[in-house]
Design a protein around this motif. Structure first.
Motif, PDB file in Angstrom:
ATOM      1  N   ILE A 174     -28.322 -45.337   6.391  1.00 29.15           N
ATOM      2  CA  ILE A 174     -28.976 -46.230   7.190  1.00 29.15           C
ATOM      3  C   ILE A 174     -30.479 -46.264   6.438  1.00 29.15           C
ATOM      4  CG2 ILE A 174     -30.770 -45.801   9.280  1.00 29.15           C
ATOM      5  CD1 ILE A 174     -28.321 -44.225  10.529  1.00 29.15           C
ATOM      6  N   ILE A 175     -30.828 -45.422   5.712  1.00 29.30           N
ATOM      7  CA  ILE A 175     -32.250 -45.567   4.999  1.00 29.30           C
ATOM      8  C   ILE A 175     -31.925 -46.413   3.688  1.00 29.30           C
ATOM      9  CG2 ILE A 175     -33.169 -43.408   5.900  1.00 29.30           C
ATOM     10  CD1 ILE A 175     -33.106 -42.114   2.982  1.00 29.30           C
ATOM     11  N   ALA A 176     -30.679 -46.561   3.205  1.00 24.64           N
ATOM     12  CA  ALA A 176     -30.229 -47.199   1.968  1.00 24.64           C
ATOM     13  C   ALA A 176     -30.349 -48.746   2.493  1.00 24.64           C
ATOM     14  CB  ALA A 176     -29.096 -46.857   1.546  1.00 24.64           C
ATOM     15  N   LEU A 177     -29.918 -48.814   3.687  1.00 26.41           N
ATOM     16  CA  LEU A 177     -29.868 -50.294   4.258  1.00 26.41           C
ATOM     17  C   LEU A 177     -30.930 -50.704   4.662  1.00 26.41           C
ATOM     18  CD1 LEU A 177     -26.270 -50.086   6.142  1.00 26.41           C
ATOM     19  CD2 LEU A 177     -26.878 -51.823   4.072  1.00 26.41           C
ATOM     20  N   LYS A 178     -31.656 -50.158   5.413  1.00 21.67           N
ATOM     21  CA  LYS A 178     -32.791 -50.611   6.306  1.00 21.67           C
ATOM     22  C   LYS A 178     -34.166 -50.381   5.506  1.00 21.67           C
ATOM     23  CE  LYS A 178     -35.120 -46.774   8.855  1.00 21.67           C
ATOM     24  NZ  LYS A 178     -35.445 -46.171  10.184  1.00 21.67           N
ATOM     25  N   THR A 179     -34.301 -49.663   4.348  1.00 23.13           N
ATOM     26  CA  THR A 179     -35.411 -49.684   3.696  1.00 23.13           C
ATOM     27  C   THR A 179     -35.277 -49.941   2.282  1.00 23.13           C
ATOM     28  OG1 THR A 179     -36.287 -47.773   5.098  1.00 23.13           O
ATOM     29  CG2 THR A 179     -37.207 -47.863   3.085  1.00 23.13           C
ATOM     30  N   ALA A 180     -34.292 -49.095   1.601  1.00 22.96           N
ATOM     31  CA  ALA A 180     -34.293 -49.196   0.155  1.00 22.96           C
ATOM     32  C   ALA A 180     -33.804 -50.545  -0.381  1.00 22.96           C
ATOM     33  CB  ALA A 180     -33.480 -48.101  -0.371  1.00 22.96           C
ATOM     34  N   ALA A 181     -32.846 -51.232   0.484  1.00 22.80           N
ATOM     35  CA  ALA A 181     -32.342 -52.572   0.017  1.00 22.80           C
ATOM     36  C   ALA A 181     -33.564 -53.599  -0.409  1.00 22.80           C
ATOM     37  CB  ALA A 181     -31.183 -53.039   1.159  1.00 22.80           C
ATOM     38  N   LEU A 182     -34.139 -53.492   0.712  1.00 20.37           N
ATOM     39  CA  LEU A 182     -35.442 -54.356   0.656  1.00 20.37           C
ATOM     40  C   LEU A 182     -36.461 -54.142  -0.681  1.00 20.37           C
ATOM     41  CD1 LEU A 182     -37.133 -57.038   1.741  1.00 20.37           C
ATOM     42  CD2 LEU A 182     -38.440 -55.664   3.129  1.00 20.37           C
ATOM     43  N   PHE A 183     -36.597 -52.965  -0.883  1.00 21.41           N
ATOM     44  CA  PHE A 183     -37.239 -52.337  -2.083  1.00 21.41           C
ATOM     45  C   PHE A 183     -36.493 -52.778  -3.274  1.00 21.41           C
ATOM     46  CE2 PHE A 183     -39.815 -49.592   0.574  1.00 21.41           C
ATOM     47  CZ  PHE A 183     -40.733 -48.967  -0.269  1.00 21.41           C
ATOM     48  N   LYS A 184     -35.170 -52.586  -3.310  1.00 20.69           N
ATOM     49  CA  LYS A 184     -34.563 -53.059  -4.501  1.00 20.69           C
ATOM     50  C   LYS A 184     -34.621 -54.738  -4.572  1.00 20.69           C
ATOM     51  CE  LYS A 184     -29.754 -53.190  -6.179  1.00 20.69           C
ATOM     52  NZ  LYS A 184     -28.298 -52.613  -6.047  1.00 20.69           N
ATOM     53  N   ASP A 197     -33.608 -59.857 -19.328  1.00 21.27           N
ATOM     54  CA  ASP A 197     -32.286 -59.537 -19.309  1.00 21.27           C
ATOM     55  C   ASP A 197     -31.627 -58.604 -18.475  1.00 21.27           C
ATOM     56  OD1 ASP A 197     -32.691 -60.728 -22.006  1.00 21.27           O
ATOM     57  OD2 ASP A 197     -32.533 -58.851 -23.207  1.00 21.27           O
ATOM     58  N   ASP A 198     -30.294 -58.957 -18.147  1.00 16.82           N
ATOM     59  CA  ASP A 198     -29.475 -58.162 -17.372  1.00 16.82           C
ATOM     60  C   ASP A 198     -29.751 -56.495 -17.210  1.00 16.82           C
ATOM     61  OD1 ASP A 198     -28.515 -60.412 -16.564  1.00 16.82           O
ATOM     62  OD2 ASP A 198     -26.391 -60.169 -17.533  1.00 16.82           O
ATOM     63  N   ASP A 199     -29.953 -55.887 -18.326  1.00 18.95           N
ATOM     64  CA  ASP A 199     -30.254 -54.473 -18.415  1.00 18.95           C
ATOM     65  C   ASP A 199     -31.576 -54.173 -17.584  1.00 18.95           C
ATOM     66  OD1 ASP A 199     -31.462 -55.553 -20.537  1.00 18.95           O
ATOM     67  OD2 ASP A 199     -31.458 -53.588 -21.816  1.00 18.95           O
ATOM     68  N   VAL A 200     -32.536 -55.126 -18.027  1.00 17.81           N
ATOM     69  CA  VAL A 200     -33.931 -54.853 -17.356  1.00 17.81           C
ATOM     70  C   VAL A 200     -33.751 -55.065 -15.783  1.00 17.81           C
ATOM     71  CG1 VAL A 200     -36.206 -55.543 -17.166  1.00 17.81           C
ATOM     72  CG2 VAL A 200     -35.011 -55.406 -19.386  1.00 17.81           C
ATOM     73  N   VAL A 201     -33.032 -56.195 -15.441  1.00 14.02           N
ATOM     74  CA  VAL A 201     -32.926 -56.381 -13.881  1.00 14.02           C
ATOM     75  C   VAL A 201     -32.363 -55.245 -13.394  1.00 14.02           C
ATOM     76  CG1 VAL A 201     -31.676 -57.994 -12.223  1.00 14.02           C
ATOM     77  CG2 VAL A 201     -32.777 -58.878 -14.375  1.00 14.02           C
ATOM     78  N   GLU A 202     -31.236 -54.628 -13.758  1.00  5.64           N
ATOM     79  CA  GLU A 202     -30.504 -53.398 -13.359  1.00  5.64           C
ATOM     80  C   GLU A 202     -31.354 -52.397 -13.272  1.00  5.64           C
ATOM     81  OE1 GLU A 202     -26.383 -51.183 -13.860  1.00  5.64           O
ATOM     82  OE2 GLU A 202     -26.978 -52.284 -15.658  1.00  5.64           O
ATOM     83  N   ALA A 203     -32.120 -52.225 -14.343  1.00  9.17           N
ATOM     84  CA  ALA A 203     -33.041 -50.986 -14.330  1.00  9.17           C
ATOM     85  C   ALA A 203     -34.188 -50.962 -13.202  1.00  9.17           C
ATOM     86  CB  ALA A 203     -33.660 -50.859 -15.761  1.00  9.17           C
ATOM     87  N   LEU A 204     -34.639 -52.103 -13.300  1.00 10.25           N
ATOM     88  CA  LEU A 204     -35.930 -52.277 -12.123  1.00 10.25           C
ATOM     89  C   LEU A 204     -35.173 -52.398 -10.579  1.00 10.25           C
ATOM     90  CD1 LEU A 204     -38.176 -54.591 -13.906  1.00 10.25           C
ATOM     91  CD2 LEU A 204     -38.815 -52.535 -12.889  1.00 10.25           C
ATOM     92  N   GLY A 205     -33.950 -52.857 -10.538  1.00 10.36           N
ATOM     93  CA  GLY A 205     -33.427 -52.733  -9.282  1.00 10.36           C
ATOM     94  C   GLY A 205     -32.976 -51.163  -8.950  1.00 10.36           C
ATOM     95  N   ASN A 206     -32.530 -50.485 -10.000  1.00 14.59           N
ATOM     96  CA  ASN A 206     -32.317 -49.159  -9.489  1.00 14.59           C
ATOM     97  C   ASN A 206     -33.558 -48.340  -9.242  1.00 14.59           C
ATOM     98  OD1 ASN A 206     -29.608 -49.320 -10.057  1.00 14.59           O
ATOM     99  ND2 ASN A 206     -29.566 -48.731 -12.198  1.00 14.59           N
TER     100      ASN A 206
END
Length: 331
Positions: A174-184, A197-206
């Protein structure tokens, strides 16, 4: 002092100024896009926006943009505003569902204008996101995915309460969907806007996803231990409605929770409020809250580790500071 050190200081000074300008541009963009000719929509939107708020999501986006090498903060302002408006729309709708009467230290839109206009105001804020993001091409997909996750998370939460299924596994989903997804989405879009670059995009998403999880865990703890005056919003809602961290730790997923009881009692002379107070005492007497805080700290540590791919900068330090602030707060 070496030339390299001087250049670093200059860059940090510039980034600090750019962050300030970018966040102000976010505020300007939000107020501009809600300037409706329909008075009640304009007034209700301004009411909730001008109350302030943490602005964690647009700050995260702007810091991710700067840390990835971006410099045109006006270009990043509209996506920052869109992320914040999506969040604000969700809390307007939350206050309808939760009967919340205080938000950001003011009467909620629901309390001031009533359920119908609050619902329409939330819808209006959601639609304003489309206008802000119209010119941003592929990164619209990141925000659209977050919007879908937000609705899915809220729906799963309502289902879990109704069916007494607030297990730890469901809570984290639930919290992954309702909160963390928007943060990501904020972290990912910030990096993409800077052409990273893709590695930076992935890192900042994580980074942003883990920050979002930690943020919600702390929010749920504060709903238990905080007071309305400090929080700036109606507190104790999760306890009374049998959801969130309180529901997980009280065993609601095993049919032992506070949900399902009416305000008039549960057949044993206890009201829902009585049961909620029992749950609160139970949680505060043990080590469950500290264990949850430790979980949030672990998520923040993983988030910060994700930033190793970035060069040192004022913006990177800002991301680290933001991560710590997410867990070291009382509102």
């Amino acid at each position: 002092m070496t030339t390299q050190e001087m250049q670093s200081i200059t860059t940090d000074v510039e980034q600090k100024q750019l962050l300030h300008e970018g966040l102000q541009s976010v505020e300007d963009a939000m107020l501009m896009v809600v300037n409706s000719d329909v008075t009640v929509l304009r007034d209700a939107s301004n009411h909730i926006l001008q109350a302030g708020g943490k602005r964690v999501r647009p700050r995260l986006l702007m810091l991710a943009y700067l840390a990835s090498g971006g410099t045109d903060v006006e270009y990043a302002a509209a996506p920052g505003a869109a992320v914040e408006l999506m969040h604000t729309a969700s809390v307007v709708h939350d206050d309808i569902n939760d009967h919340g009467v205080v938000r950001r230290g003011r009467p909620s839109v629901n309390a001031k204008w009533g359920r119908t206009f609050a619902l329409l105001t939330g819808d209006f804020l959601f639609t304003a996101v489309y206008e802000l993001m119209a010119e941003y091409g592929d990164i619209n997909a990141d925000l659209a995915s977050a919007a879908t996750g937000l609705v899915e998370g809220e729906t799963l939460q309502a289902w879990a309460v109704k069916n007494d299924e607030f297990t730890r596994e469901n809570y984290m989903q639930i919290i992954a969907l309702k909160t963390a997804a928007l943060f990501k989405s904020a972290g990912t879009m910030g990096a993409k806007l800077a052409g990273a670059d893709d590695d930076v995009v992935e890192a900042l998403g994580n980074y942003a996803f883990n920050i979002g999880l930690a943020f919600q865990i702390i929010d749920d703890i504060l709903d238990i231990v905080g007071d309305e005056a400090t929080l700036g919003k109606t507190s104790g809602i999760d306890l009374e409605q049998g959801r969130g961290f309180a529901a997980v730790e009280n065993g609601n997923g095993n049919g032992n929770g506070a949900n399902g009881h009416s305000e008039n009692g549960n057949g044993n002379g206890k009201t829902a409020m009585d049961i909620a107070e029992e749950v609160k005492r139970k949680l505060m007497s043990g080590n469950r809250l500290e264990e949850a805080r430790q979980q949030a700290r672990g998520l923040v540590a993983m988030a910060i580790q994700s930033l190793d791919v970035l060069p040192e900068s004022y913006a990177k330090e800002g991301l680290i500071a933001l991560a710590h602030k997410v867990i070291d707060r009382d509102k």
